[in-house]
Design a protein around this motif. Sequence first.
Motif, short mmCIF file in Angstrom:
data_model
loop_
_atom_site.label_atom_id
_atom_site.label_comp_id
_atom_site.label_asym_id
_atom_site.label_seq_id
_atom_site.Cartn_x
_atom_site.Cartn_y
_atom_site.Cartn_z
N ASP A 8 38.30 39.64 36.73
CA ASP A 8 36.84 39.55 36.63
C ASP A 8 36.30 40.32 37.82
O ASP A 8 36.89 40.29 38.91
CB ASP A 8 36.39 38.08 36.68
CG ASP A 8 34.89 37.91 36.41
OD1 ASP A 8 34.12 38.86 36.65
OD2 ASP A 8 34.49 36.81 35.98
N SER A 10 33.98 39.74 39.75
CA SER A 10 33.49 38.92 40.86
C SER A 10 34.58 38.51 41.82
O SER A 10 34.29 37.95 42.88
CB SER A 10 32.80 37.66 40.31
OG SER A 10 33.74 36.84 39.63
N CYS A 11 35.84 38.77 41.50
CA CYS A 11 36.95 38.31 42.33
C CYS A 11 37.38 39.41 43.30
O CYS A 11 37.86 40.46 42.87
CB CYS A 11 38.14 37.90 41.46
SG CYS A 11 39.59 37.43 42.43
N TYR A 13 39.92 39.51 45.32
CA TYR A 13 41.37 39.75 45.31
C TYR A 13 41.76 40.60 44.09
O TYR A 13 42.69 41.41 44.17
CB TYR A 13 42.13 38.43 45.32
CG TYR A 13 42.05 37.72 46.65
CD1 TYR A 13 42.79 38.17 47.75
CD2 TYR A 13 41.22 36.61 46.83
CE1 TYR A 13 42.72 37.53 48.97
CE2 TYR A 13 41.14 35.97 48.05
CZ TYR A 13 41.89 36.43 49.12
OH TYR A 13 41.81 35.79 50.34
N ALA A 14 41.06 40.42 42.99
CA ALA A 14 41.31 41.28 41.83
C ALA A 14 40.89 42.71 42.14
O ALA A 14 41.52 43.67 41.70
CB ALA A 14 40.57 40.75 40.61
N LEU A 39 35.82 34.69 34.62
CA LEU A 39 36.51 33.73 35.47
C LEU A 39 35.82 32.37 35.45
O LEU A 39 36.49 31.33 35.46
CB LEU A 39 36.58 34.29 36.90
CG LEU A 39 37.57 33.64 37.85
CD1 LEU A 39 38.97 33.57 37.26
CD2 LEU A 39 37.57 34.37 39.18
N GLY A 51 34.73 26.44 40.11
CA GLY A 51 35.88 27.06 40.75
C GLY A 51 36.27 26.39 42.05
O GLY A 51 35.49 25.61 42.62
N PRO A 86 28.58 34.97 44.72
CA PRO A 86 29.04 35.74 43.55
C PRO A 86 27.89 36.16 42.64
O PRO A 86 27.02 35.37 42.32
CB PRO A 86 29.96 34.75 42.83
CG PRO A 86 29.39 33.40 43.16
CD PRO A 86 28.84 33.51 44.56
N GLY A 172 43.22 31.71 37.50
CA GLY A 172 42.52 32.44 38.54
C GLY A 172 42.79 33.92 38.40
O GLY A 172 43.51 34.36 37.49
N ALA A 173 42.23 34.70 39.31
CA ALA A 173 42.38 36.16 39.26
C ALA A 173 42.76 36.68 40.65
O ALA A 173 42.42 36.05 41.66
CB ALA A 173 41.06 36.80 38.79
#
Length: 433
Positions: A8, A10-11, A13-14, A39, A51, A86, A172-173
């Motif tokens: 997604d 917004s993540c 780490y992704a 997400l 979350g 976010p 999670g992502a």
Amino acid sequence: MRLDFWFDLSCPYAYLASRQLDALTAGLEVDLRYQPMLLGGVFRAIGVGEGPMATLSDGKRDHLARDLARWADHHQVELRTPPGHPVRTLRALRSLLGVAEASWPAAVRELYAAYWRRGEDVSRDDVLLAALRRAGLAEAQAREAIDGADTEVRKQALRERTDRAVSLGIFGAPAFVLHAPDRSEPRLLWGQDRMMWVRALLEGWRPPAPPPRPPAEPAAAPPRAAAPPRVVELYFDTASPYSYLALTQIERAARGHQLRLRPILLGGLFRTIGTPEVPLFAFPEAKRRYLMSELGLWSAWWSVPFAFPAKFPQRTTTVQRILLAAEHDRALQLRLALAFARGMWAQARDLEDEAQVVDVLRAEGAPLELLAQAATPAAKAALIEATADAAARGVFGVPTCVLDGDAGPRRFWGQDRLELVTAALAGWTAPGE
């Protein structure tokens, strides 16, 4: 082999993972597929509301923000958290679904750049239009993709993708799902810090066998200054499987530096900071199931034995007091710490059983007087004090490495952050530290 990258926008780490996909698949025959998901929809489906970030303590939230900045600098990826993070990504993801899949890599790269490099609001049509144009789409194509974002077809398509993610066990992502011809079920890996496993699996690693070649020494970002010997403090409790894994690797990570073990009582720490005493039991089922399987992957990756004990959790109060009492002999203390942790996490030992504690002491050539010492008021007070000191220093889980430094101590939580510890000991410092 097919590799699905679930994400997604917004993540963060992704986003970091997306910047490493080319290197991840370089030289390999891989069918890489981008898999957008919502997400927030995943979180609601598995019962965690908005979350996990919404329920973090201030200390843990601050640490994770620092951890994100470290990974970005470590991988030399530009990252700026937008002021409104976010930002809702619903419209951006639906717009992406209106773009031909062949253009997704470029479109995702530009959408991520808008969010995480320029801090733009990707819920706005003008931002989406500019990003898709930079990705090489003609203006008419980009406008058509955006204009169709509110159609029922697009809404249903994103719902179906999100439901598919949940059915795969994603919680999670970023998430990576490998579809190998020699496996009946796809394999899920979670997190941009597990991409070394993704690469090894693509190259033929088949756990529980060791990886095709031993894990390389962690790569460090270019040192910014000379790296004099440091003090490396490891806060741990043998009750934690992650502490056990860290103990198997800490000498390698701290080589050339002064290692000091800091035994604490994890349950006491959790009570002090208001965390569930067994966080594993508080996780949603999908995350709990994944983490249990991941312990076996760490075992195979580092070629160390592991078997989840039949008796869990176990009270390790006596063992932790013994380890505190042994700190006058650091070599013995380290041997005992690893032996007790291995006993629980690889040999089915019950560390609440005094006879088994004695067996470990004898096997390691340790004086049995340590057991008697552990029952004294002084030993009890020492463990309480050590645990309180950990909380005061910002430790919220184990294992945590604390490195001394001119700008103050630097904390690294998790045995999966030993790569960053090694880089820091080599002279690397992330901005702001």
